[in-house]
Design a protein around this motif. Structure first.
Motif, PDB file in Angstrom:
ATOM      1  N   SER A 108      41.460  41.973  45.259  1.00 24.72           N
ATOM      2  CA  SER A 108      41.475  41.336  43.952  1.00 24.72           C
ATOM      3  C   SER A 108      40.184  41.655  43.197  1.00 24.72           C
ATOM      4  O   SER A 108      39.091  41.629  43.764  1.00 24.72           O
ATOM      5  CB  SER A 108      41.618  39.818  44.117  1.00 24.72           C
ATOM      6  N   MET A 109      40.315  41.949  41.897  1.00 20.76           N
ATOM      7  CA  MET A 109      39.145  42.258  41.077  1.00 20.76           C
ATOM      8  C   MET A 109      38.153  41.098  41.064  1.00 20.76           C
ATOM      9  O   MET A 109      36.933  41.306  41.135  1.00 20.76           O
ATOM     10  CB  MET A 109      39.590  42.571  39.645  1.00 20.76           C
ATOM     11  N   ASN A 110      38.663  39.873  41.003  1.00 17.79           N
ATOM     12  CA  ASN A 110      37.763  38.715  40.985  1.00 17.79           C
ATOM     13  C   ASN A 110      36.983  38.616  42.290  1.00 17.79           C
ATOM     14  O   ASN A 110      35.784  38.321  42.288  1.00 17.79           O
ATOM     15  CB  ASN A 110      38.559  37.434  40.751  1.00 17.79           C
ATOM     16  N   GLU A 111      37.665  38.883  43.402  1.00 19.24           N
ATOM     17  CA  GLU A 111      36.985  38.838  44.697  1.00 19.24           C
ATOM     18  C   GLU A 111      35.942  39.946  44.795  1.00 19.24           C
ATOM     19  O   GLU A 111      34.860  39.739  45.337  1.00 19.24           O
ATOM     20  CB  GLU A 111      38.008  38.959  45.825  1.00 19.24           C
ATOM     21  N   GLN A 112      36.281  41.128  44.302  1.00 20.42           N
ATOM     22  CA  GLN A 112      35.327  42.227  44.353  1.00 20.42           C
ATOM     23  C   GLN A 112      34.065  41.889  43.568  1.00 20.42           C
ATOM     24  O   GLN A 112      32.947  42.062  44.059  1.00 20.42           O
ATOM     25  CB  GLN A 112      35.931  43.517  43.798  1.00 20.42           C
ATOM     26  N   CYS A 113      34.239  41.393  42.354  1.00 25.97           N
ATOM     27  CA  CYS A 113      33.073  41.100  41.520  1.00 25.97           C
ATOM     28  C   CYS A 113      32.230  39.968  42.092  1.00 25.97           C
ATOM     29  O   CYS A 113      30.992  40.019  42.038  1.00 25.97           O
ATOM     30  CB  CYS A 113      33.532  40.779  40.101  1.00 25.97           C
ATOM     31  N   ALA A 114      32.886  38.967  42.639  1.00 27.00           N
ATOM     32  CA  ALA A 114      32.141  37.881  43.280  1.00 27.00           C
ATOM     33  C   ALA A 114      31.339  38.417  44.467  1.00 27.00           C
ATOM     34  O   ALA A 114      30.180  38.039  44.684  1.00 27.00           O
ATOM     35  CB  ALA A 114      33.102  36.781  43.729  1.00 27.00           C
ATOM     36  N   GLY A 115      31.960  39.322  45.232  1.00 27.91           N
ATOM     37  CA  GLY A 115      31.261  39.916  46.368  1.00 27.91           C
ATOM     38  C   GLY A 115      30.088  40.782  45.939  1.00 27.91           C
ATOM     39  O   GLY A 115      29.041  40.797  46.595  1.00 27.91           O
ATOM     40  N   ILE A 116      30.248  41.510  44.836  1.00 27.49           N
ATOM     41  CA  ILE A 116      29.151  42.334  44.321  1.00 27.49           C
ATOM     42  C   ILE A 116      27.975  41.463  43.906  1.00 27.49           C
ATOM     43  O   ILE A 116      26.818  41.751  44.230  1.00 27.49           O
ATOM     44  CB  ILE A 116      29.644  43.194  43.138  1.00 27.49           C
TER      45      ILE A 116
END
Length: 452
Positions: free
Chosen positions: A434-442
């Protein structure tokens, strides 16, 4: 999980998606990240990106567009909207480009600080190339004015590294120029963290910049937008009938609505018309599997430079005599999701694909995938969701063996009904992309490296 509230600035290398100006993957991802960061509670993202068509983007907040007097330059190969290579530009043109982006970034960053009352926690330059120099200059200008130096992050998409590979190998079309520039300016001395999109991507970055601290380089597999890419309810026949073919100027061929009622099976290719995407392999395999399965068609979504569009159309129809292959041109993301949803299998046999977002988007729609066993897809494509065919020689154009292997893989997918047997696994696998998960992880990882 709560994430740190941060103020981010992003500089893109490519345009964002529009009907008038189709975007390559990194442009689509930059826009998606911009939206995702701004949707995170307490976070702000201000952005700048270049365009050869638009001077503004009224549909998006906190973004400025750098209108270029020429096509957006590319590192290697081709893009859907440009054939202008960085290596074709003079030093004066390069400096003009850098100055244009530097001034706009400086102004946009100042606007963000005024509007929010906050200072930036870090700034992200997409691609490991000139954007790093732009932000290096912006930082130098701000520090000279007494402002604090902002931590700089590189988001490594992969195409710049491919260009550095060609320079390193002594390719006549890519004389040693830009890697040397990056080294002489000590650009990565001013970068605190590097985000890469695959393990191969990470290894390639450290090969070119071996003095960078490996602990500050991390992999973040690209995310997709689950509000766009999901399984649409259309049947194959309904879905196909919503699309009209596209041709090239001067072809003498009339566009037509795809006759969906004729087909029970469909193979999908999505990608730009560049040689390393190996559309030639798909078309040559299609000649064989379309003959074996009379109720199967092939849909080609994507575009390229006019000469490339003509080349692949003529290969399909004049050289190979394909009668059940349909070129639908560049499509916006909701339309791509519809195509992915009704396809039986997605076929994306690129040579050393840096990541392979199209694999994730296709699987998010419940459709298995076939690719080449090179590059980023090796990090996530398993036999549970499809197959990667052997690719030891990394051949472009495709060899007979590659075509044979692709034909065999498509036949296996259709005979074994992977859509039914592997489709549920595809959707389950993409939940972690998920894009939201990726950005939160970044944000979490960069905050850890920077000790925010």
């Amino acid at each position: 999980m709560a994430h740190k509230e941060v103020m981010i600035f992003q500089l893109g290398t490519n345009n964002w998606q529009s009907v008038e100006e189709p975007a390559p993957g990194s442009g689509i991802l930059h826009e998606a990240h911009h939206l995702a960061y701004n949707a995170m509670p307490g976070c702000h993202s201000y952005s700048v990106y270049p365009s050869a068509v638009h001077a503004e983007n009224p549909g998006r907040e906190k973004v400025k567009v750098a209108k270029l007097p020429h096509k957006i330059p590319i590192c290697e190969s081709v893009s859907p909207v440009s054939d202008k290579r960085w290596h074709s530009m003079s030093d004066a043109e390069i400096e003009e480009y850098l100055k244009r982006l530097e001034d706009l970034c400086y102004d946009q960053m100042a606007l963000g600080e005024t509007e929010t009352g906050k200072t930036y926690d870090f700034m992200i330059a997409h691609h490991c190339f000139l954007n790093q120099i732009v932000l290096q200059r912006v930082n130098q200008k701000r520090v000279a004015e007494g402002k604090k130096k902002i931590p700089q992050v590189a988001f490594c998409h992969g195409t710049a590294l491919k260009m550095f590979n060609l320079e390193e190998k002594g390719d006549a079309e890519y004389p040693m120029r830009f890697k040397k520039m990056m080294e002489e300016l000590k650009v990565f001395d001013d970068v605190q963290a590097v985000v890469t999109i695959s393990e191969d991507n990470k290894k390639m970055f450290l090969h070119h910049f071996p003095n960078f601290e490996p602990a500050n380089v991390f992999v973040s597999m690209n995310g997709y937008n689950p509000l766009v890419f999901y399984k649409y309810p259309d049947t194959l026949q309904e879905g196909l009938s919503k699309f009209t073919t596209k041709t090239y100027e001067g072809s003498g061929v009339e566009c037509q609505t795809i006759p969906g009622d004729k087909y029970q099976k469909m193979v999908l290719f999505v990608g730009k018309f560049a040689d390393w995407k190996r559309l030639d392999m798909v078309l040559k395999a299609a000649k064989r599997y379309e003959a074996k399965y009379p109720d199967c068609c092939t849909v080609i979504a994507g575009t390229g430079q006019p000469g490339d569009v003509k080349y692949y159309h003529e290969m399909a129809f004049k050289e190979l005599g394909l009668e059940k292959t349909y070129f639908v041109g560049a499509q916006m993301q909701p339309e791509l999701a519809r195509l992915c949803s009704v396809a039986d299998v997605g076929v994306f046999p690129s040579k050393a694909e840096p990541f392979g977002m199209v694999f994730i988007e296709c699987m998010a729609c419940g459709t298995p995938v076939i690719g080449a066993n090179s590059g980023g897809p090796r990090d996530f494509v398993t036999e549970d969701v499809g197959v990667l065919i052997p690719d030891e020689e990394l051949s472009v154009p495709a060899t007979d063996k590659l075509v044979n292997d692709l034909f065999a893989a498509v036949c296996k997918a259709l005979d074994e009904d992977w859509k039914t047997t592997k489709g549920p696994n595809c959707h389950k696998l993409t939940e972690r992309f998920s894009m939201n998960e990726q950005c939160a992880g970044i944000v979490d990882k960069i905050s850890e490296i920077l000790k925010l």
